[in-house]
Design a protein around this motif. Structure first.
Motif, PDB file in Angstrom:
ATOM      1  N   ALA A 152       0.813  -1.217   0.000  1.00 40.73           N
ATOM      2  CA  ALA A 152       0.000   0.000   0.000  1.00 40.73           C
ATOM      3  C   ALA A 152       0.847   1.267   0.000  1.00 40.73           C
ATOM      4  O   ALA A 152       0.549   2.224  -0.715  1.00 40.73           O
ATOM      5  CB  ALA A 152      -0.937  -0.004   1.207  1.00 40.73           C
ATOM      6  N   VAL A 153       1.910   1.283   0.792  1.00 42.92           N
ATOM      7  CA  VAL A 153       2.740   2.486   0.881  1.00 42.92           C
ATOM      8  C   VAL A 153       3.375   2.812  -0.473  1.00 42.92           C
ATOM      9  O   VAL A 153       3.373   3.964  -0.913  1.00 42.92           O
ATOM     10  CB  VAL A 153       3.827   2.316   1.961  1.00 42.92           C
ATOM     11  CG1 VAL A 153       4.817   3.475   1.913  1.00 42.92           C
ATOM     12  CG2 VAL A 153       3.192   2.234   3.340  1.00 42.92           C
ATOM     13  N   SER A 154       3.912   1.800  -1.154  1.00 41.94           N
ATOM     14  CA  SER A 154       4.521   2.024  -2.464  1.00 41.94           C
ATOM     15  C   SER A 154       3.496   2.546  -3.465  1.00 41.94           C
ATOM     16  O   SER A 154       3.762   3.496  -4.223  1.00 41.94           O
ATOM     17  CB  SER A 154       5.132   0.720  -2.985  1.00 41.94           C
ATOM     18  OG  SER A 154       6.204   0.304  -2.172  1.00 41.94           O
ATOM     19  N   TYR A 155       2.316   1.936  -3.481  1.00 43.36           N
ATOM     20  CA  TYR A 155       1.287   2.367  -4.423  1.00 43.36           C
ATOM     21  C   TYR A 155       0.835   3.799  -4.126  1.00 43.36           C
ATOM     22  O   TYR A 155       0.621   4.593  -5.049  1.00 43.36           O
ATOM     23  CB  TYR A 155       0.086   1.424  -4.372  1.00 43.36           C
ATOM     24  CG  TYR A 155       0.259   0.160  -5.175  1.00 43.36           C
ATOM     25  CD1 TYR A 155       0.423   0.210  -6.556  1.00 43.36           C
ATOM     26  CD2 TYR A 155       0.251  -1.083  -4.555  1.00 43.36           C
ATOM     27  CE1 TYR A 155       0.570  -0.948  -7.296  1.00 43.36           C
ATOM     28  CE2 TYR A 155       0.409  -2.258  -5.291  1.00 43.36           C
ATOM     29  CZ  TYR A 155       0.568  -2.181  -6.666  1.00 43.36           C
ATOM     30  OH  TYR A 155       0.724  -3.325  -7.406  1.00 43.36           O
ATOM     31  N   MET A 156       0.688   4.140  -2.857  1.00 47.40           N
ATOM     32  CA  MET A 156       0.205   5.474  -2.514  1.00 47.40           C
ATOM     33  C   MET A 156       1.246   6.536  -2.833  1.00 47.40           C
ATOM     34  O   MET A 156       0.909   7.637  -3.260  1.00 47.40           O
ATOM     35  CB  MET A 156      -0.223   5.528  -1.047  1.00 47.40           C
ATOM     36  CG  MET A 156      -1.570   4.860  -0.800  1.00 47.40           C
ATOM     37  SD  MET A 156      -2.249   5.120   0.854  1.00 47.40           S
ATOM     38  CE  MET A 156      -1.179   4.048   1.841  1.00 47.40           C
ATOM     39  N   PHE A 157       2.527   6.219  -2.629  1.00 44.11           N
ATOM     40  CA  PHE A 157       3.568   7.157  -3.046  1.00 44.11           C
ATOM     41  C   PHE A 157       3.524   7.349  -4.561  1.00 44.11           C
ATOM     42  O   PHE A 157       3.654   8.476  -5.067  1.00 44.11           O
ATOM     43  CB  PHE A 157       4.947   6.657  -2.626  1.00 44.11           C
ATOM     44  CG  PHE A 157       5.388   7.156  -1.286  1.00 44.11           C
ATOM     45  CD1 PHE A 157       5.398   8.514  -0.994  1.00 44.11           C
ATOM     46  CD2 PHE A 157       5.808   6.277  -0.299  1.00 44.11           C
ATOM     47  CE1 PHE A 157       5.803   8.987   0.250  1.00 44.11           C
ATOM     48  CE2 PHE A 157       6.215   6.736   0.944  1.00 44.11           C
ATOM     49  CZ  PHE A 157       6.222   8.092   1.219  1.00 44.11           C
TER      50      PHE A 157
END
Length: 238
Positions: free
Chosen positions: A138-143
């Motif tokens: 999730a963190v990678s996608y949101m960045f």
């Protein structure tokens, strides 16, 4: 005794409230004031107000930015530029980050508790598969959503809510992910006084040309963990 499921219409009240507020804003024409012309015409009055009421001016600016973000009004670029014009680079940048993150977080919570839960309950296998993949990184996608210039700000605000992102991760990636763009346009605003005095126009096209390659590079870097897991999956021990 089992709890009855909450009716859909009751869970969608945050969305209905946002839609009504947005309709009222468009009907009143308030969005038309979010422009470079307004800033040019009102520059003396705005600067005088900030000089006399600095703390209040910061609070109003943050509230305006948060409200514009919640209502997904066009013109956030001009608010960012106004922040640099009124507070300078070092004052406008943190004020914009706080206002944008606050508004995006409220929009996220509204979408997560209404649209997000309703869509997940009715989602088919394809959407559920997308949600699973999103939650794994999730963190990678949101960045990546924040950095990619082709993704509109409202989409980057709502999509994570639909896919069940954690609120803490959302706030962190929002606050950090918007930094490059905020600094760039706040910097333009900080030099806008001299531009107005010279009778010129800010060169947004040049800034965009210089900014886009950098944010695309950041988006690519943010997706490296996703690509690594895709091509080098962990082997399940026998």
């Amino acid at each position: 005794m089992t709890d009855r499921p909450v009716p859909l219409w009751r869970r969608l009240w945050p969305v209905a409230l946002i839609v009504l507020a947005l309709a009222a804003a468009w009907a009143s024409g308030v969005h038309r004031y979010l422009s470079l012309d307004t800033l040019r015409e009102q520059q003396d009055a705005l600067r005088a107000f900030v000089a006399e009421n600095t703390v209040l001016a910061f609070a109003i600016y943050i509230a305006v930015y948060a409200t514009a973000t919640i209502l997904m009004l066009p013109g956030a670029l001009w608010i960012t530029v106004a922040g640099g014009f009124l507070f300078g680079l070092w004052g406008g940048t943190p004020a914009t980050i706080v206002g944008a993150t606050l508004g995006a977080s409220i929009l996220f919570l509204g979408a997560k508790t209404s649209v997000g839960s309703a869509l997940r309950e009715r989602a088919g296998p394809f959407v559920q598969k997308l949600e699973k993949g999103f939650q794994e990184d999730a963190v990678s996608y949101m960045f990546a959503l924040r950095f990619l210039p082709i993704v509109p700000f409202p989409v980057a605000n709502i999509a994570p809510a639909i896919f069940g992102a954690r609120f803490r991760d959302y706030v962190i990636t929002t606050a950090l992910g918007i930094v490059p763009g905020v600094i760039a346009y706040t910097w333009i605003g900080a030099g806008l006084g001299a531009t107005f005095a010279a009778g010129g126009e800010p060169d947004f096209a040049s800034v965009a040309r210089n900014l886009v390659p950098a944010v695309i590079a950041l988006a690519t870097v943010s997706l490296l963990p996703v690509a690594y897991k895709k091509f080098f999956p962990k082997k399940v021990p026998a």
